[in-house]
Design an enzyme around this catalytic site. Sequence first.
Site, PDB file in Angstrom:
ATOM      1  N   GLY A 173      20.601 -36.747  93.796  1.00 15.86           N
ATOM      2  CA  GLY A 173      21.929 -37.352  93.860  1.00 15.86           C
ATOM      3  C   GLY A 173      22.736 -37.120  92.595  1.00 15.86           C
ATOM      4  N   THR A 174      22.080 -37.202  91.457  1.00 11.06           N
ATOM      5  CA  THR A 174      22.797 -37.040  90.189  1.00 11.06           C
ATOM      6  C   THR A 174      23.434 -35.656  90.102  1.00 11.06           C
ATOM      7  OG1 THR A 174      21.351 -38.619  89.089  1.00 11.06           O
ATOM      8  CG2 THR A 174      22.531 -37.061  87.669  1.00 11.06           C
ATOM      9  N   ASN A 209      25.520 -48.950  95.018  1.00  9.10           N
ATOM     10  CA  ASN A 209      24.075 -49.060  94.852  1.00  9.10           C
ATOM     11  C   ASN A 209      23.623 -50.424  94.349  1.00  9.10           C
ATOM     12  OD1 ASN A 209      25.592 -47.401  92.821  1.00  9.10           O
ATOM     13  ND2 ASN A 209      23.869 -48.010  91.542  1.00  9.10           N
ATOM     14  N   GLN A 250      23.307 -44.260  99.089  1.00  8.88           N
ATOM     15  CA  GLN A 250      22.728 -45.522  99.577  1.00  8.88           C
ATOM     16  C   GLN A 250      23.014 -45.754 101.054  1.00  8.88           C
ATOM     17  OE1 GLN A 250      20.735 -47.580  97.943  1.00  8.88           O
ATOM     18  NE2 GLN A 250      20.874 -46.581  95.959  1.00  8.88           N
ATOM     19  N   SER A 265      20.623 -38.007  98.584  1.00  6.68           N
ATOM     20  CA  SER A 265      19.411 -37.887  97.781  1.00  6.68           C
ATOM     21  C   SER A 265      18.222 -38.298  98.641  1.00  6.68           C
ATOM     22  CB  SER A 265      19.525 -38.794  96.552  1.00  6.68           C
ATOM     23  OG  SER A 265      18.293 -38.812  95.865  1.00  6.68           O
ATOM     24  N   ALA A 266      17.227 -37.414  98.756  1.00  5.71           N
ATOM     25  CA  ALA A 266      16.145 -37.625  99.730  1.00  5.71           C
ATOM     26  C   ALA A 266      15.284 -38.849  99.460  1.00  5.71           C
ATOM     27  CB  ALA A 266      15.263 -36.375  99.779  1.00  5.71           C
ATOM     28  N   HIS A 267      15.099 -39.200  98.176  1.00  7.88           N
ATOM     29  CA  HIS A 267      14.135 -40.281  97.909  1.00  7.88           C
ATOM     30  C   HIS A 267      14.658 -41.667  98.275  1.00  7.88           C
ATOM     31  CE1 HIS A 267      15.528 -42.044  93.949  1.00  7.88           C
ATOM     32  NE2 HIS A 267      16.173 -40.904  93.876  1.00  7.88           N
ATOM     33  N   THR A 275      15.760 -21.075  91.282  1.00  4.48           N
ATOM     34  CA  THR A 275      14.864 -20.911  92.437  1.00  4.48           C
ATOM     35  C   THR A 275      14.784 -22.222  93.199  1.00  4.48           C
ATOM     36  OG1 THR A 275      13.618 -19.251  91.217  1.00  4.48           O
ATOM     37  CG2 THR A 275      12.500 -20.284  93.102  1.00  4.48           C
ATOM     38  N   CYS A 307      18.403 -52.084  80.946  1.00  2.00           N
ATOM     39  CA  CYS A 307      17.972 -52.388  79.590  1.00  2.00           C
ATOM     40  C   CYS A 307      17.933 -51.082  78.801  1.00  2.00           C
ATOM     41  CB  CYS A 307      16.591 -53.014  79.640  1.00  2.00           C
ATOM     42  SG  CYS A 307      16.217 -54.024  78.230  1.00  2.00           S
TER      43      CYS A 307
HETATM   44  N1  PLP Z   1      24.327 -42.209  93.487  1.00  4.16           N
HETATM   45  C1  PLP Z   1      23.915 -43.414  93.870  1.00  4.16           C
HETATM   46  C2  PLP Z   1      24.843 -44.314  94.604  1.00  4.16           C
HETATM   47  C3  PLP Z   1      22.607 -43.828  93.600  1.00  4.16           C
HETATM   48  O1  PLP Z   1      22.191 -45.030  93.969  1.00  4.16           O
HETATM   49  C4  PLP Z   1      21.738 -42.933  92.911  1.00  4.16           C
HETATM   50  C5  PLP Z   1      20.366 -43.334  92.557  1.00  4.16           C
HETATM   51  O2  PLP Z   1      20.126 -44.383  92.023  1.00  4.16           O
HETATM   52  C6  PLP Z   1      22.235 -41.681  92.536  1.00  4.16           C
HETATM   53  C7  PLP Z   1      23.532 -41.349  92.836  1.00  4.16           C
HETATM   54  C8  PLP Z   1      21.383 -40.697  91.803  1.00  4.16           C
HETATM   55  O3  PLP Z   1      20.436 -40.127  92.678  1.00  4.16           O
HETATM   56  P1  PLP Z   1      19.125 -39.413  92.110  1.00  4.16           P
HETATM   57  O4  PLP Z   1      18.181 -40.497  91.718  1.00  4.16           O
HETATM   58  O5  PLP Z   1      18.613 -38.608  93.265  1.00  4.16           O
HETATM   59  O6  PLP Z   1      19.544 -38.555  90.973  1.00  4.16           O
END
Ligand code: PLP
Length: 367
Positions: free
Chosen positions: A69-70, A146, A176, A194-196, A232, A315
């Site tokens: 996601g980042t 989030n 989310q 984001s898959a996780h 890759t 924190c």
């Molecule tokens: N965007 C949102 C709204 C998220 O909640 C998160 C993860 O906490 C991210 C982006 C970032 O995703 P990733 O952990 O896959 O980098």
Amino acid sequence: MIYLDHAATTPMRPEVWEAMAPYAGDVFGNPSGIHAESRRAKNALEDARERAAGVLGCKPLEIVFTSGGTESDVLAIRGPAVASGGGVVTVATEHEAVLEPAAGLAGGGHEVTVLGVDEEGIVDPDEVAAAVTARTAVVSVMVANNETGVIQPVREVAAAARAANPAVVLHTDAVQAFIAGDVPVEQVDLLTLSAHKFGGPKGIGLLFVREGVSLDPVLPGGGQELGRRSGTQNVMGAVGMSVAMELAVADRPRFLAEVTEARARFEAALSGVATRTVRESLPQHSHLRLAGFDNETLLVRLDMRGVAASAGSACQSGATQTSHVLEAMGMDHKAARECVRFTFGWTTTATEAETAAGIVRDALGAG
Ligand code: PLP
């Protein structure tokens, strides 16, 4: 352990790992090569791309696999702004993966506007429209937050922004929201997943990039992903992500029924000690204010009693910072320190949520 931190990450579904396993072993080729070993990897990658596109209802070439996601957010913000020299309009409650690259662009001379929100954390589409100018390259507003789970009026934002500047690129972070419902692919040009966050592996994500949208690559290099993201590809991750997307959609009716029931029972059992911070949110989010209690103390007590949850405040180097999301909603430091985020997921049961509420009451000393 009762795990109520699914917004942070989710356990991987077993079928996802099963689908991925061959790519941790026998099928190891580089998908960019020309020999048979590469072709096997390439076929798996392109099959994953087609399946992900099938879920989103877009073309396979509109899927750019990233590291999560980042990276997708950073590409969505920097990509159009750097390509055109234009500016960014976004919102104060966005994830840091949107706000930080926007701040970086501002430092580099791009016009960046960060809009405020109301006390529920919702942005006004008219304010978005008023902020968009002929020099705006990208508008970014997330589907759901989030921390609080509050849902933004993305469709209205998209319409208002396009009315102000038809050439603007619209991005939404659906990280989310995806597990809980259809995401607004048709209304936007760029969309982050984001898959996780939905039963897939960590370290893989995607950016939907509407055909014709030009992006400056954040990662230049060998030109993979049609030049939009070099490196890759993570074949195993892409396979896992595509399977997790399909499973999330197939399981959605059950998921929604279970988390809706879980949240209702959880919040009912906490009535009198906890109040919701936002009226409407994703069904799997219960963002609560526990007046008079410090969230850090409570989270430690919950951890000791086998319940995993989290707070909005991070924190960093020993100093607890007020969540930028709650601050934007008008909360002061003390109020923000009374908030805890409980998030349910595909493994949560309503019974488990009710048990957890009893443990929360015990940890609060509320009987
Ligand atoms: N965007 C949102 C709204 C998220 O909640 C998160 C993860 O906490 C991210 C982006 C970032 O995703 P990733 O952990 O896959 O980098």
